[in-house]
Design a protein around this motif. Structure first.
Motif, mmCIF file in Angstrom:
data_model
loop_
_atom_site.group_PDB
_atom_site.id
_atom_site.type_symbol
_atom_site.label_atom_id
_atom_site.label_comp_id
_atom_site.label_asym_id
_atom_site.label_seq_id
_atom_site.Cartn_x
_atom_site.Cartn_y
_atom_site.Cartn_z
ATOM 1 N N UNK A 65 -2.152 8.606 2.642
ATOM 2 C CA UNK A 65 -3.266 8.754 1.694
ATOM 3 C C UNK A 65 -3.626 10.240 1.564
ATOM 4 N N UNK A 77 2.400 1.744 -3.400
ATOM 5 C CA UNK A 77 1.389 2.245 -4.347
ATOM 6 C C UNK A 77 1.205 3.751 -4.183
ATOM 7 N N UNK A 78 1.195 4.232 -2.952
ATOM 8 C CA UNK A 78 1.036 5.676 -2.707
ATOM 9 C C UNK A 78 2.240 6.438 -3.264
ATOM 10 N N UNK A 88 -14.181 3.324 2.222
ATOM 11 C CA UNK A 88 -13.831 2.015 2.789
ATOM 12 C C UNK A 88 -13.719 2.109 4.314
ATOM 13 N N UNK A 123 -0.596 0.553 8.868
ATOM 14 C CA UNK A 123 -1.673 1.104 8.043
ATOM 15 C C UNK A 123 -2.203 2.439 8.554
ATOM 16 N N UNK A 124 -2.039 2.720 9.850
ATOM 17 C CA UNK A 124 -2.425 4.043 10.352
ATOM 18 C C UNK A 124 -1.578 5.112 9.668
ATOM 19 N N UNK A 175 -0.084 4.625 6.812
ATOM 20 C CA UNK A 175 -0.460 4.581 5.392
ATOM 21 C C UNK A 175 -1.642 5.526 5.158
ATOM 22 N N UNK A 190 -8.982 10.595 -6.026
ATOM 23 C CA UNK A 190 -9.928 9.459 -6.181
ATOM 24 C C UNK A 190 -9.594 8.380 -5.134
ATOM 25 N N UNK A 191 -8.276 8.134 -4.979
ATOM 26 C CA UNK A 191 -7.840 7.142 -3.994
ATOM 27 C C UNK A 191 -8.327 7.547 -2.593
ATOM 28 N N UNK A 227 -12.100 7.033 -2.198
ATOM 29 C CA UNK A 227 -12.430 5.607 -2.076
ATOM 30 C C UNK A 227 -11.984 5.072 -0.712
ATOM 31 N N UNK A 228 -10.835 5.542 -0.254
ATOM 32 C CA UNK A 228 -10.298 5.098 1.045
ATOM 33 C C UNK A 228 -11.237 5.526 2.174
ATOM 34 N N UNK A 261 0.841 -1.204 0.000
ATOM 35 C CA UNK A 261 0.000 0.000 0.000
ATOM 36 C C UNK A 261 0.876 1.255 0.000
ATOM 37 N N UNK A 310 -5.839 11.302 -9.516
ATOM 38 C CA UNK A 310 -5.819 9.887 -9.101
ATOM 39 C C UNK A 310 -5.670 9.807 -7.579
ATOM 40 N N UNK A 367 -6.808 4.031 11.262
ATOM 41 C CA UNK A 367 -6.908 4.652 9.933
ATOM 42 C C UNK A 367 -7.504 6.061 10.052
#
Lengths: 273, 178
Positions: B111, B63-64, B132, B104-105, B107, B124-125, B128-129, B60, B121, B157
């Motif tokens: 975000x 990807x960021x 989620x 992930x916190x 991460x 959008x991420x 969507x995050x 993750x 992009x 998160x």
């Protein structure tokens, strides 16, 4: 004179056989039954068809069922054995903590009421109760004839023992009072010693019997735990509730997909434009 | 240039140390922190429950970095500063939480960085995050990447997103001093 000789013979015979009788009781049993503890005085188990609710990660207590005799297994040795089981399972992520509950916190024939008290006191949801049944047989072998020489009682291994031990672990969900699963561990020890050391040797053999039985119990308990996990997954043997006591920062597979797709779109856009 | 390498090396070093040393000594543990083991405020955010868990979070983060590109570097450099704040947030906001591991916190904080630095992009991420996160909080869904018995810490998160907003403000002030 004849009377004196006769008296001396009878006395010596009594002393020697008496010694053998006092030092080598032919059979002794130490027992602590989980049924006697949870259902005292032939109380009948009340069957409630409920599915136990397990809050993961589990808070587990482990204790020896109180037996008939206090001195059969010293508390220090009980603690050592319980700690052996504890260390074998404490690194499982679905187990939050394992608390050793000393036998002094449990009452002989205390029933589920006593188990619930102890569980509340130690803040545990599931309790592993270890019951045991140990039989020791003691005999004199042919070498014991040398005991007549007195010195033989110190030097010759004329007394032998045979110790059979069963330790059984029953895992109970305290709230629903349901038996989740159980596993046995057994050991068989044989040995011999001179008469004067027999008490010490057989006592050590009894303790070693418990140790070996617990060592054989651990893999069995592990196997039964795995089988129970499968039953939970496939047959809903218990309802699993995840608590936030142990948490992980994780985006999950969906999150990972989201990151992957957006990263791919970003790469595509950069190449295109 | 050298200073930037150092700043990026620090979070990488933290991740390496927290991953190689025993998790029991690295995780964020409420009782241990109360007893003075303060390093856990940092290492708890960088250690993981399993290799799969670590791989998922690293993927993750990568990807960021791909989405936001080079401008994400100051955000990466800020991770060691944000990690203890996120740990304190978790301890305060989730009283029932006793043990925590996972990147992930942080991460989630990145975000926010992707939303600001990564163009359309990235936004959008982030949207969507956010959706989620709402779904996770509402349903309490489990993650296949976590071992059995370990719950997903969606408050981590949320905390990461809030600290990401604070980091955005701080970086903005640094770039545009009055």
């Amino acid at each position: 004179m004849r009377h004196r000789t006769l008296a001396a013979l009878v006395a010596s015979a009594l002393i020697s056989t008496g010694c053998a009788t006092w030092f080598n009781p032919p059979e002794s049993t130490h027992r602590a039954s989980v049924v006697d503890y949870l259902y005292p005085q032939n109380e009948r188990p009340a069957l409630k068809p409920t599915v136990p609710e397990l809050h993961l990660p589990l808070r587990v207590g482990i204790a020896f069922v109180p037996g008939d005799l206090r001195g059969d297994l010293p508390e220090v040795e009980r603690n050592n054995l319980l700690n052996r089981v504890k260390s074998a399972f404490s690194n499982r992520p679905y187990i939050d903590s394992i608390q050793v509950i000393p036998t002094t916190y449990l009452r002989s024939g205390g029933g589920f009421g006593n188990l619930e008290q102890a569980a509340r006191m130690f803040n545990v949801d599931v309790v592993v109760l270890l019951s045991y049944d140990q039989m020791q047989f003691s005999d004199n072998n042919r070498l014991s004839v040398f005991y007549w020489t007195i010195v033989g009682g110190y030097l010759v291994n004329g007394s032998q023992y045979d110790v059979s031990t069963l330790v059984d672990a029953s895992v109970f969900d305290v709230a629903s009072r349901q038996l989740l699963f159980r596993a046995p561990g057994t050991s068989q020890l044989k040995g011999s010693s001179p008469l004067v050391k027999f008490g010490e040797a057989s006592r050590e053999a009894r303790t070693e019997g418990y140790r070996q039985a617990v060592d054989s119990l651990i893999p069995q308990l592990d196997a039964q735990l795995e089988a129970f996990r499968q039953r939970v997954k496939e047959q809903n043997a218990a309802r699993i509730i995840h608590t936030s006591r142990s948490s992980g920062g994780d985006s999950g597979l969906a999150g990972l997909g989201l990151f992957g797709v957006t990263a791919a779109v970003a790469i595509y856009r950069r190449r295109a434009g | 240039m050298l200073a930037e390498h150092w700043r990026l090396g620090l979070p990488a070093g933290l991740l390496l140390v927290a991953s190689l040393l025993p998790g029991e000594a690295m995780e964020l543990n409420r009782q241990a922190v109360a007893e003075g083991q303060l390093w856990r405020l940092w290492t708890g955010q960088f250690c993981h429950w399993s290799v799969l868990h670590l791989a998922g979070n690293l993927a993750a983060a990568v990807a960021i970095c791909v989405i936001a590109g080079r401008p994400i570097r100051p955000w990466l450099a800020a991770l060691p500063l944000v990690a203890p704040l996120l740990s304190l947030f978790l301890l305060a906001a989730v009283p029932g939480l006793e043990r925590y591991r996972g990147l992930s916190g942080l991460v989630a904080m990145l975000v926010v960085g992707a939303a600001i630095e990564g163009g359309l992009v990235g936004r959008i991420l982030a949207a969507a995050y956010l959706a989620k996160l709402g779904f996770d909080a509402f349903t309490g869904s489990q993650s296949a990447l976590l071992p059995e018995g370990i719950a997903v810490a969606w408050p981590a998160h949320l905390g990461g997103l809030l600290l990401g907003l604070a980091t955005a403000g701080w970086l903005h002030l640094r770039r545009n001093p009055r």
